[in-house]
Design a protein around this motif. Structure first.
Motif, mmCIF file in Angstrom:
data_model
loop_
_atom_site.group_PDB
_atom_site.id
_atom_site.type_symbol
_atom_site.label_atom_id
_atom_site.label_comp_id
_atom_site.label_asym_id
_atom_site.label_seq_id
_atom_site.Cartn_x
_atom_site.Cartn_y
_atom_site.Cartn_z
ATOM 1 N N PRO A 153 10.348 -27.466 36.584
ATOM 2 C CA PRO A 153 11.635 -28.145 36.440
ATOM 3 C C PRO A 153 11.981 -28.302 34.963
ATOM 4 O O PRO A 153 11.101 -28.389 34.111
ATOM 5 C CB PRO A 153 11.422 -29.495 37.109
ATOM 6 N N THR A 197 17.784 -25.962 44.517
ATOM 7 C CA THR A 197 16.493 -25.829 43.839
ATOM 8 C C THR A 197 15.328 -25.744 44.823
ATOM 9 O O THR A 197 14.457 -24.888 44.687
ATOM 10 C CB THR A 197 16.282 -27.003 42.868
ATOM 11 N N GLY A 216 17.381 -28.213 36.526
ATOM 12 C CA GLY A 216 17.298 -26.765 36.529
ATOM 13 C C GLY A 216 15.845 -26.340 36.660
ATOM 14 O O GLY A 216 14.957 -27.177 36.838
ATOM 15 N N LEU A 217 15.626 -25.044 36.581
ATOM 16 C CA LEU A 217 14.275 -24.504 36.665
ATOM 17 C C LEU A 217 14.032 -23.569 35.489
ATOM 18 O O LEU A 217 14.955 -22.905 35.022
ATOM 19 C CB LEU A 217 14.083 -23.728 37.969
ATOM 20 N N LEU A 242 19.796 -22.206 36.950
ATOM 21 C CA LEU A 242 20.315 -23.311 37.747
ATOM 22 C C LEU A 242 20.656 -22.802 39.153
ATOM 23 O O LEU A 242 21.789 -22.437 39.429
ATOM 24 C CB LEU A 242 21.579 -23.892 37.096
#
Length: 86
Positions: free
Chosen positions: A29, A65, A45-46, A61
């Motif tokens: 993350p 997720t 986001g990742l 994003l």
């Protein structure tokens, strides 16, 4: 983002990246609002870490997720990779 048979296709504006699944080593993350393809007001986001990344990782994003992480883990399992990406 498009999950293809052998790679993850990332698209944003004029940019495209094909990341082979076997090159993805980790997903974490991130709260950084700046991603490779756009600036976002979202704080969730990742960050994808992969072997061929210029700076070691790319920030994305996904629309969902948790669904993205679940799909990545399924792909890794289908490809008989023992380690989860998250």
């Amino acid at each position: 983002m498009v999950f293809c048979e052998d790679y993850l296709l990332l698209k944003g504006g004029p940019f495209k990246s094909k990341i082979p699944y076997q090159n993805i080593t980790k997903v974490s993350p991130t709260t950084d609002g700046f991603t490779r393809y756009r600036i976002s007001s979202s704080n969730i986001g990742l960050e994808l870490f992969f072997k061929s990344a210029t700076l070691g990782s790319i920030k994305i994003l996904p629309k969902d997720t948790l669904e993205f992480i679940a799909e990545m883990n399924l792909i890794k399992l289908d490809r008989k990779e023992k380690k989860s990406v998250f």
